[in-house]
Design a protein around this motif. Structure first.
Motif, short mmCIF file in Angstrom:
data_model
loop_
_atom_site.label_atom_id
_atom_site.label_comp_id
_atom_site.label_asym_id
_atom_site.label_seq_id
_atom_site.Cartn_x
_atom_site.Cartn_y
_atom_site.Cartn_z
N ALA A 22 14.20 -46.36 18.06
CA ALA A 22 15.76 -45.24 17.01
C ALA A 22 15.25 -45.76 15.65
N CYS A 23 15.26 -46.60 15.43
CA CYS A 23 15.54 -47.38 13.97
C CYS A 23 14.54 -47.98 13.53
N ILE A 24 12.87 -47.92 14.26
CA ILE A 24 11.99 -47.09 13.89
C ILE A 24 12.21 -46.27 13.18
N ALA A 25 11.62 -45.65 14.13
CA ALA A 25 11.68 -43.37 13.79
C ALA A 25 12.25 -42.98 12.58
N GLU A 32 14.51 -44.76 2.34
CA GLU A 32 13.62 -44.96 0.88
C GLU A 32 12.35 -46.24 0.54
N VAL A 33 12.35 -46.62 1.85
CA VAL A 33 10.79 -47.51 1.17
C VAL A 33 9.80 -47.78 1.93
N PHE A 34 10.11 -45.77 3.02
CA PHE A 34 9.20 -45.44 3.20
C PHE A 34 8.80 -44.06 2.40
N GLU A 36 7.01 -42.59 -0.97
CA GLU A 36 5.95 -41.87 -0.93
C GLU A 36 5.28 -41.55 0.28
N PRO A 37 4.66 -42.61 1.57
CA PRO A 37 4.43 -42.24 2.22
C PRO A 37 4.65 -41.31 2.75
N ARG A 38 5.42 -41.01 2.56
CA ARG A 38 6.87 -39.66 3.74
C ARG A 38 6.20 -38.72 3.05
N GLU A 39 6.75 -38.62 1.15
CA GLU A 39 6.23 -37.86 0.72
C GLU A 39 5.68 -36.67 0.62
N TYR A 40 4.05 -38.06 0.67
CA TYR A 40 2.34 -37.20 0.93
C TYR A 40 2.24 -36.39 2.07
N CYS A 41 3.35 -37.28 3.25
CA CYS A 41 2.59 -36.49 4.58
C CYS A 41 3.23 -34.90 4.37
#
Length: 140
Positions: A22-25, A32-34, A36-41
């Motif tokens: 759950a923590c990783i997902a 916030e740390v992810f 930019e990659p999430r916005e790209y995805c």
């Protein structure tokens, strides 16, 4: 007695293993740390012309979907199986771990929502108090 110990051991693992899943997902799909990659995805999952590419990138934007893959990795690393000692036990443990991880993420989301609501309410109260305390001073 040995069977009872084995079942308790499995229940323990079923309650603990979904915590890092759950923590990783959650971290990958929300924090916030992810970002930019999430916005790209997100953009790739919406604008790609190929179905397979859209679905691949969507996996990194949905905590439920992503938790399946994190669970797969966790099951491989820990060799956790549930109820049955063969491949069927791995399948059962996989779905049970995903379900528990999503229960944990739902509880976490509710707690965060409640904290945000409380902070907003406190800010509004502080603003009202500030307005009230400034009102008599401006009349003088």
């Amino acid at each position: 007695m040995e069977n009872t110990t084995d079942i308790l051991h499995q229940i323990f693992w079923l309650l603990v293993l979904p915590l890092p899943v759950a923590c990783i997902a959650w971290t990958v799909t929300h924090e916030e740390v992810f970002r930019e990659p999430r916005e790209y995805c997100v953009s790739q999952s919406k604008s790609s012309r190929r179905l397979l590419r859209r679905k691949f990138f969507y996996l990194f934007t949905c905590e439920y979907c992503f938790s399946h893959y994190v669970t797969l990795g966790a099951i491989i690393l820990t060799r956790f199986h549930l109820l049955l000692p063969d491949w069927r036990g791995y399948i059962i443990s996989g779905f049970a771990t995903v379900w528990m991880a999503n229960v944990y993420m739902s509880v976490f989301a509710l707690i965060r929502q409640d904290i945000k609501k409380e902070k907003t309410e406190i800010a509004l109260i502080e603003k009202k108090v500030e307005e009230i305390s400034e009102a008599p001073a401006s009349k003088s």
